[in-house]
Design a protein around this motif. Structure first.
Motif, mmCIF file in Angstrom:
data_model
loop_
_atom_site.group_PDB
_atom_site.id
_atom_site.type_symbol
_atom_site.label_atom_id
_atom_site.label_comp_id
_atom_site.label_asym_id
_atom_site.label_seq_id
_atom_site.Cartn_x
_atom_site.Cartn_y
_atom_site.Cartn_z
ATOM 1 N N GLN A 63 0.821 -1.212 0.000
ATOM 2 C CA GLN A 63 0.000 0.000 0.000
ATOM 3 C C GLN A 63 0.857 1.266 0.000
ATOM 4 O O GLN A 63 0.517 2.257 -0.658
ATOM 5 N N LEU A 64 1.973 1.235 0.716
ATOM 6 C CA LEU A 64 2.869 2.390 0.731
ATOM 7 C C LEU A 64 3.522 2.604 -0.636
ATOM 8 O O LEU A 64 3.712 3.748 -1.070
ATOM 9 N N ARG A 65 3.860 1.520 -1.314
ATOM 10 C CA ARG A 65 4.387 1.648 -2.678
ATOM 11 C C ARG A 65 3.328 2.267 -3.595
ATOM 12 O O ARG A 65 3.634 3.111 -4.439
ATOM 13 N N LYS A 66 2.084 1.830 -3.403
ATOM 14 C CA LYS A 66 0.983 2.401 -4.182
ATOM 15 C C LYS A 66 0.817 3.888 -3.875
ATOM 16 O O LYS A 66 0.645 4.714 -4.794
ATOM 17 N N ALA A 67 0.884 4.260 -2.587
ATOM 18 C CA ALA A 67 0.743 5.665 -2.193
ATOM 19 C C ALA A 67 1.869 6.510 -2.772
ATOM 20 O O ALA A 67 1.654 7.658 -3.183
ATOM 21 N N TYR A 68 3.070 5.949 -2.805
ATOM 22 C CA TYR A 68 4.215 6.663 -3.388
ATOM 23 C C TYR A 68 3.941 6.965 -4.864
ATOM 24 O O TYR A 68 4.111 8.106 -5.326
ATOM 25 N N GLN A 69 3.524 5.956 -5.606
ATOM 26 C CA GLN A 69 3.272 6.139 -7.034
ATOM 27 C C GLN A 69 2.092 7.073 -7.295
ATOM 28 O O GLN A 69 2.116 7.878 -8.229
ATOM 29 N N LEU A 70 1.065 6.977 -6.463
ATOM 30 C CA LEU A 70 -0.070 7.895 -6.592
ATOM 31 C C LEU A 70 0.356 9.339 -6.326
ATOM 32 O O LEU A 70 -0.092 10.263 -7.020
ATOM 33 N N SER A 71 1.215 9.533 -5.325
ATOM 34 C CA SER A 71 1.728 10.875 -5.027
ATOM 35 C C SER A 71 2.503 11.428 -6.209
ATOM 36 O O SER A 71 2.331 12.587 -6.610
ATOM 37 N N LYS A 72 3.373 10.591 -6.747
ATOM 38 C CA LYS A 72 4.181 11.012 -7.901
ATOM 39 C C LYS A 72 3.284 11.420 -9.069
ATOM 40 O O LYS A 72 3.466 12.497 -9.656
ATOM 41 N N LYS A 73 2.317 10.581 -9.388
ATOM 42 C CA LYS A 73 1.394 10.872 -10.484
ATOM 43 C C LYS A 73 0.567 12.123 -10.179
ATOM 44 O O LYS A 73 0.387 12.991 -11.033
ATOM 45 N N GLY A 74 0.071 12.200 -8.942
ATOM 46 C CA GLY A 74 -0.798 13.309 -8.571
ATOM 47 C C GLY A 74 -0.095 14.654 -8.609
ATOM 48 O O GLY A 74 -0.667 15.651 -9.067
ATOM 49 N N ILE A 75 1.159 14.691 -8.142
ATOM 50 C CA ILE A 75 1.882 15.964 -8.094
ATOM 51 C C ILE A 75 2.419 16.331 -9.471
ATOM 52 O O ILE A 75 2.259 17.470 -9.920
ATOM 53 N N THR A 76 3.047 15.382 -10.153
ATOM 54 C CA THR A 76 3.642 15.701 -11.460
ATOM 55 C C THR A 76 2.581 16.032 -12.500
ATOM 56 O O THR A 76 2.798 16.883 -13.371
ATOM 57 N N GLU A 77 1.421 15.376 -12.411
ATOM 58 C CA GLU A 77 0.361 15.597 -13.399
ATOM 59 C C GLU A 77 -0.782 16.458 -12.864
ATOM 60 O O GLU A 77 -1.776 16.673 -13.548
ATOM 61 N N HIS A 78 -0.641 16.949 -11.633
ATOM 62 C CA HIS A 78 -1.669 17.764 -10.978
ATOM 63 C C HIS A 78 -3.027 17.055 -10.958
ATOM 64 O O HIS A 78 -4.071 17.657 -11.248
ATOM 65 N N ARG A 79 -2.991 15.780 -10.603
ATOM 66 C CA ARG A 79 -4.216 14.994 -10.461
ATOM 67 C C ARG A 79 -4.579 14.928 -8.976
ATOM 68 O O ARG A 79 -3.998 14.158 -8.199
ATOM 69 N N ARG A 80 -5.527 15.725 -8.592
ATOM 70 C CA ARG A 80 -5.855 15.843 -7.173
ATOM 71 C C ARG A 80 -6.401 14.548 -6.584
ATOM 72 O O ARG A 80 -6.122 14.213 -5.435
ATOM 73 N N GLU A 81 -7.196 13.812 -7.372
ATOM 74 C CA GLU A 81 -7.782 12.583 -6.843
ATOM 75 C C GLU A 81 -6.697 11.571 -6.462
ATOM 76 O O GLU A 81 -6.842 10.823 -5.487
ATOM 77 N N SER A 82 -5.588 11.560 -7.197
ATOM 78 C CA SER A 82 -4.470 10.668 -6.868
ATOM 79 C C SER A 82 -3.789 11.117 -5.583
ATOM 80 O O SER A 82 -3.391 10.289 -4.745
ATOM 81 N N ILE A 83 -3.650 12.424 -5.409
ATOM 82 C CA ILE A 83 -3.061 12.976 -4.182
ATOM 83 C C ILE A 83 -3.923 12.617 -2.975
ATOM 84 O O ILE A 83 -3.414 12.193 -1.929
ATOM 85 N N PHE A 84 -5.242 12.759 -3.121
ATOM 86 C CA PHE A 84 -6.153 12.449 -2.013
ATOM 87 C C PHE A 84 -6.086 10.965 -1.642
ATOM 88 O O PHE A 84 -6.067 10.613 -0.455
ATOM 89 N N GLU A 85 -6.036 10.111 -2.642
ATOM 90 C CA GLU A 85 -5.984 8.669 -2.374
ATOM 91 C C GLU A 85 -4.681 8.296 -1.677
ATOM 92 O O GLU A 85 -4.674 7.499 -0.728
ATOM 93 N N ALA A 86 -3.576 8.879 -2.134
ATOM 94 C CA ALA A 86 -2.275 8.603 -1.520
ATOM 95 C C ALA A 86 -2.260 9.017 -0.053
ATOM 96 O O ALA A 86 -1.801 8.270 0.828
#
Length: 282
Positions: free
Chosen positions: A184-207
């Motif tokens: 789950q932490l690996r998933k949160a890391y990747q979601l954070s990366k995607k959310g911040i680099t691509e400005h995808r807020r839903e990914s940031i919230f999930e992470a």
């Protein structure tokens, strides 16, 4: 040589914190608009640094900087901070970074983000807030893991659950995670990366929510269940200080029909804690 000044922001805990690659500690800071300001007044007849309000960590960091550049002169360090202590909001890290910047400004010393990180980590585990961009950061060893860029515009509604946490002592305790939590932490890391680099807020919230849930076993927060419920209702992300006492909900300020006033009322009604609204630094 002149009077030197330096600033550094604090954080509202961390977007994500845990381990990556099996055993490497990391965090992704969540910067907010609260600051430490440091002023350094050089004194020609003094060889050591004096600091106000018993700011011994910042003083030690500045002494290490002067020693590195073989500067045999001290002065007075004055720190003013808006950041509460013992709450997991990077108060002492912000003091250290702001103070190093003030001393460097005074003596016109080259001061890179990497050098600040090296010095700060000699004093205590730090937060990666010396970097201009958002980084994944090894907070125990002072190592930048990866750079993500900057957050999209976000609003944060949160509060302090009470008490204080000694971050330095807390980080000396070994944290254990199940295989599922590591996944789950690996998933949160990747979601954070995607959310911040691509400005995808839903990914940031999930992470943020994934990491907050895992941390609830490590350092439980009062009113966690109520805040998790509200985060889901308001389509936001649950965020915590992983080594502190604050908890909050990240929101998209552009969300259709977002009613921050009602969210504030709902949080107070469910927790009896007075929440405040903050902006995440972009």
């Amino acid at each position: 040589m002149k009077i030197g000044t330096g600033y550094c922001h604090g954080t509202f805990g961390e977007l994500v914190q845990g381990i990556i690659n099996e055993n490497d500690p990391f965090l992704i800071p969540l910067p907010i608009q609260l600051y430490s300001k440091a002023v350094f007044l050089p004194r020609t007849n003094v060889k050591e640094i004096e600091a106000n309000n018993n700011k011994c960590k910042a003083r030690k960091a500045c002494q290490l900087l002067l020693d590195k550049y073989q500067i045999n002169q001290g002065g007075t360090l004055v720190i003013q901070s808006q950041i509460p202590t013992g709450k997991g909001m990077a108060s002492s890290s912000a003091d250290i970074v702001a103070s190093l910047r003030a001393v460097a400004n005074c003596f016109s010393l080259p001061l890179t983000e990497k050098l600040i990180s090296e010095i700060a980590t000699k004093i205590e585990p730090t937060d990666g807030i010396m970097y201009d961009e958002i980084v994944a950061y090894d907070y125990l060893n002072g190592r930048q893991i990866e750079t993500f860029g900057s957050f999209p515009e976000l609003v944060l509604v949160g509060f302090d659950t009470g008490g204080i946490v000694d971050t330095q002592q807390f980080n000396q305790t070994r944290k254990t995670y199940t295989n599922y939590e590591k996944q789950q932490l690996r998933k949160a890391y990747q979601l954070s990366k995607k959310g911040i680099t691509e400005h995808r807020r839903e990914s940031i919230f999930e992470a943020a929510t994934i990491s907050a849930k895992i941390n609830q076993k490590v350092l439980p927060k009062k009113h966690f269940d109520e805040m998790e419920q509200l985060a889901e209702i308001y389509q936001g992300g649950l965020v915590v200080a992983h080594s502190g006492t604050v908890i909050g909900i990240l929101m998209d300020p552009n969300q259709q029909n977002l009613n921050l006033k009602k969210l504030l009322i709902d949080i107070h009604a469910k927790t009896e804690c007075p929440p405040v609204t903050m902006k995440v630094l972009t």
